[in-house]
Design a protein around this motif. Structure first.
Motif, short mmCIF file in Angstrom:
data_model
loop_
_atom_site.label_atom_id
_atom_site.label_comp_id
_atom_site.label_asym_id
_atom_site.label_seq_id
_atom_site.Cartn_x
_atom_site.Cartn_y
_atom_site.Cartn_z
N MET A 136 0.82 -1.21 0.00
CA MET A 136 0.00 0.00 0.00
C MET A 136 0.85 1.27 0.00
O MET A 136 0.45 2.27 -0.58
CB MET A 136 -0.98 0.00 1.18
CG MET A 136 -2.18 -0.91 0.97
SD MET A 136 -3.12 -0.56 -0.55
CE MET A 136 -3.75 1.08 -0.21
N SER A 177 -6.77 1.95 3.03
CA SER A 177 -6.17 0.67 3.42
C SER A 177 -6.29 -0.39 2.33
O SER A 177 -5.73 -1.48 2.47
CB SER A 177 -6.79 0.17 4.72
OG SER A 177 -8.18 0.01 4.57
N THR A 178 -7.02 -0.07 1.26
CA THR A 178 -7.14 -0.99 0.13
C THR A 178 -6.98 -0.19 -1.16
O THR A 178 -7.12 1.03 -1.16
CB THR A 178 -8.52 -1.68 0.10
OG1 THR A 178 -9.53 -0.69 -0.17
CG2 THR A 178 -8.83 -2.40 1.40
N THR A 179 -6.71 -0.90 -2.23
CA THR A 179 -6.57 -0.21 -3.52
C THR A 179 -7.91 0.39 -3.96
O THR A 179 -7.92 1.44 -4.59
CB THR A 179 -6.03 -1.15 -4.61
OG1 THR A 179 -6.86 -2.30 -4.71
CG2 THR A 179 -4.61 -1.56 -4.30
#
Length: 86
Positions: free
Chosen positions: A7, A66-68
């Motif tokens: 990330m 926290s995620t794409t």
């Protein structure tokens, strides 16, 4: 065990995409700014747009994603135009 997404690297790639997208927009605003100065028109709106573009890579949402998927949602189409992710 599979491979995960880095990330930190994804955030930096996203910020670089923002920097690339904002470059021509800043140039256009520079021209508008000069024209406004020459004609005595207020530059307040132009300055606000330029500041928003300059600040775009530092958006808090990029850091907290926290995620794409969350990261991709941080593309502000109102100032950057069409998302490169669509």
């Amino acid at each position: 065990m599979g491979f995960g997404i880095n990330m930190d690297r994804a955030r930096e790639v996203h910020r670089n995409k923002i920097r690339i997208a904002r470059e021509p927009k800043l140039k256009e605003l520079d021209i508008e700014f000069q024209k406004a100065l020459e004609t005595g028109v207020s530059t307040t709106d132009i300055v606000s747009k330029k500041n928003a573009l300059r600040e775009a890579p530092a958006a808090v949402g990029i850091t907290t994603a926290s995620t794409t998927t969350e990261l991709k949602q941080q593309w502000d189409t109102s100032i950057l135009g069409e998302s490169p992710y669509s």
